[in-house]
Motif scaffolding. Sequence first.
Motif, PDB file in Angstrom:
ATOM      1  N   GLU A 163       0.851  -1.253   0.032  1.00 50.44           N
ATOM      2  CA  GLU A 163       0.177  -0.047  -0.076  1.00 50.44           C
ATOM      3  C   GLU A 163       1.034   1.075  -0.001  1.00 50.44           C
ATOM      4  O   GLU A 163       0.521   2.302  -0.167  1.00 50.44           O
ATOM      5  CB  GLU A 163      -0.984  -0.162   1.081  1.00 50.44           C
ATOM      6  CG  GLU A 163      -1.430   1.185   1.433  1.00 50.44           C
ATOM      7  CD  GLU A 163      -2.944   1.467   0.697  1.00 50.44           C
ATOM      8  OE1 GLU A 163      -3.261   0.741  -0.108  1.00 50.44           O
ATOM      9  OE2 GLU A 163      -3.413   2.817   0.993  1.00 50.44           O
ATOM     10  N   HIS A 165       2.624   2.410   2.545  1.00 50.90           N
ATOM     11  CA  HIS A 165       2.814   3.222   3.912  1.00 50.90           C
ATOM     12  C   HIS A 165       4.030   3.467   4.409  1.00 50.90           C
ATOM     13  O   HIS A 165       4.240   3.942   5.438  1.00 50.90           O
ATOM     14  CB  HIS A 165       1.854   2.703   4.831  1.00 50.90           C
ATOM     15  CG  HIS A 165       0.417   2.710   4.551  1.00 50.90           C
ATOM     16  ND1 HIS A 165      -0.615   2.292   5.448  1.00 50.90           N
ATOM     17  CD2 HIS A 165      -0.287   3.559   3.612  1.00 50.90           C
ATOM     18  CE1 HIS A 165      -1.851   2.713   4.979  1.00 50.90           C
ATOM     19  NE2 HIS A 165      -1.707   3.357   3.867  1.00 50.90           N
ATOM     20  N   GLU A 200      -3.576   1.742  10.071  1.00 51.39           N
ATOM     21  CA  GLU A 200      -4.610   2.306   9.121  1.00 51.39           C
ATOM     22  C   GLU A 200      -5.395   1.362   8.393  1.00 51.39           C
ATOM     23  O   GLU A 200      -6.621   1.346   8.178  1.00 51.39           O
ATOM     24  CB  GLU A 200      -3.863   3.337   8.236  1.00 51.39           C
ATOM     25  CG  GLU A 200      -4.893   4.115   7.274  1.00 51.39           C
ATOM     26  CD  GLU A 200      -5.510   3.639   6.246  1.00 51.39           C
ATOM     27  OE1 GLU A 200      -6.958   3.900   5.795  1.00 51.39           O
ATOM     28  OE2 GLU A 200      -4.802   2.660   5.794  1.00 51.39           O
ATOM     29  N   HIS A 225      -0.665  10.830   1.724  1.00 51.37           N
ATOM     30  CA  HIS A 225      -0.798   9.540   1.498  1.00 51.37           C
ATOM     31  C   HIS A 225      -0.108   9.141   0.057  1.00 51.37           C
ATOM     32  O   HIS A 225      -0.378  10.160  -0.752  1.00 51.37           O
ATOM     33  CB  HIS A 225      -2.372   9.122   1.537  1.00 51.37           C
ATOM     34  CG  HIS A 225      -2.240   7.654   1.499  1.00 51.37           C
ATOM     35  ND1 HIS A 225      -2.227   6.876   0.294  1.00 51.37           N
ATOM     36  CD2 HIS A 225      -2.901   6.825   2.441  1.00 51.37           C
ATOM     37  CE1 HIS A 225      -2.572   5.746   0.580  1.00 51.37           C
ATOM     38  NE2 HIS A 225      -2.950   5.592   1.890  1.00 51.37           N
TER      39      HIS A 225
HETATM   40 ZN   LIG Z   1      -3.474   3.828   2.743  1.00 49.48          ZN
END
Ligand SMILES: [Zn+2]
Length: 559
Positions: A163, A165, A200, A225
């Motif tokens: 993702e 992160h 998250e 993000h």
């Molecule tokens: Zn995310």
Amino acid sequence: MPRTGLIALMMAAALIAVPLAQKPAPTFVASKPSAATPSSAKPSSAKPSAATVKLDALKKEALADVESRGQFSQQMVDQIFSFGELGFQEFETNRYLIDILKKNGFAVQEGIAGIPTSFMATWGSGKPVIALGSDIDCIPQASQKPGVAWHDPIIEGAPGHGEGHNSGQAVNITAAIAVKKIMEREGLSGTIRIWPGTAEELVGTKAYYIRAGLFKDVDIALFTHVGSDLGVSWGAGSGTGLVSVQYSFVGETAHAAGSPWRGRSALDAVELMDIGWNFRREHLRLSQRSHSVVVDGGDQPNVVPRTASIWYYFREIDFAHIKEMWETGDTIAKAAAMMAGVELQPTKVLGSAWPQHMNKVVAETTWANIQQVGLPKWSDEDQQLAKALQKELKNPRQEGLPTELRDGLQGPVQNNTGGGSDDIGDISWNVPTVTLRYPSNIPGLPGHNWANAISMATPIAHKGVTAGAKVQAMTILDLVSRPELVEQAWVYFRDVQTKDTKYEPLLRAQDQPAIWLNKAIMEKYRPEMKKYYYDPSRYKTYLDQLGIKYPTVRVGGSQ
Ligand SMILES: [Zn+2]
């Protein structure tokens, strides 16, 4: 640079002159900006004020400073990528970030809101208080060698940064350090907070931060993000909020062949609930999303399962409809328990998120800075990797990485048909907030997948982070230098955003952070993963450490 600084000033002036609720969404022509390219804005006859000239000079200095910290940012991105920690188990990531922040003069409060893998770092004093956040957790089964354009796990079955992160804290910390240096020298008032979006992927913590009062004195929240573009939006966005609920049932064991009539199967209740929900799904609104996993389905077939649990995400686009779905889920669970002759245990809320609403004034301020920074200059190698991955995924187009800002400043989404969630929503309903998307990933990927990890410890991620940090630093400088922006952001927050909608937590009084989640998975994989932790004292980059040629792409079409 000074000309584009003027644009920001003109935008702010226009904003003050027109009542916020009636002002149409501004349209911007995305030029092809970069630090070196002059803006396409028309020269203005108005002479910039001394304050504007000064602010532009400080921003220019911040841009150069962030650029010079490229290696510092790269190490953070690569290090956190190599930790690959799932939500609530980000122990290495936290230790690492806290150490960097302390070394750079931040006071750090650890274990905030009863969450061991979370912290609030603070530097500076006085107003405005600006809170910089970004997520830190990763995705199950997304282990992947960076820079290799096909599925090639570092460790089969292990979690990984599918993702992206691993990159957002580097954006915030790099920006904060650059701005801190300037604020110290200039004697600028302001407090910078840095905090992680822990867990998250479980939307597990931000509502607890709000409940603990951690944002009570915050003036502006700047969230970041990862994306595949530089972008920002305001108003109600696409996507959903959600409540994450676990339903557990208790029955009675019996010999499944010898005396099945003496048993009561908790798994029957799980299966009946699943069937009930899926029939009901036909009669739910188009904007809903709901999905579940069975976290306990019994022990072995010859023993009637005494315990079983199913875990749902109920997603909708507003608070009232999330609550309604949740009530429907509760009803179906009770009915399933009755059918199976078992007991439904008190339900557990494992996470929650409000639908997001981003601040118009802060988004416009950020957008002006995005236009000045522009997209990174991608190398042929970066483009080769992106196109090879898009081909690998059989995407209809292999467009590579974007070379021009695509979307412009995005306003409120009409006809929201639903999508993902982020618990930054809870913060956005308590403090004026925006999310800056920065271009560290490749367009056209499935999300929550090994493919999304491929770019995340490569020059694509590193350049994207540097671009994001430049924007973030400029926006912080705007906010500490121009108090009227903070004021206007709160006018929008109070008079437009929260005029008719007030924040109520989805969390119930008895709910607590689900800090036990993912513990067993990390215990299983961590010993092996440790062997692959990035060692920046020996290797310039993580790609070097893994001995990966950049990019590694399929040759010819035979595979
Ligand atoms: Zn995310």
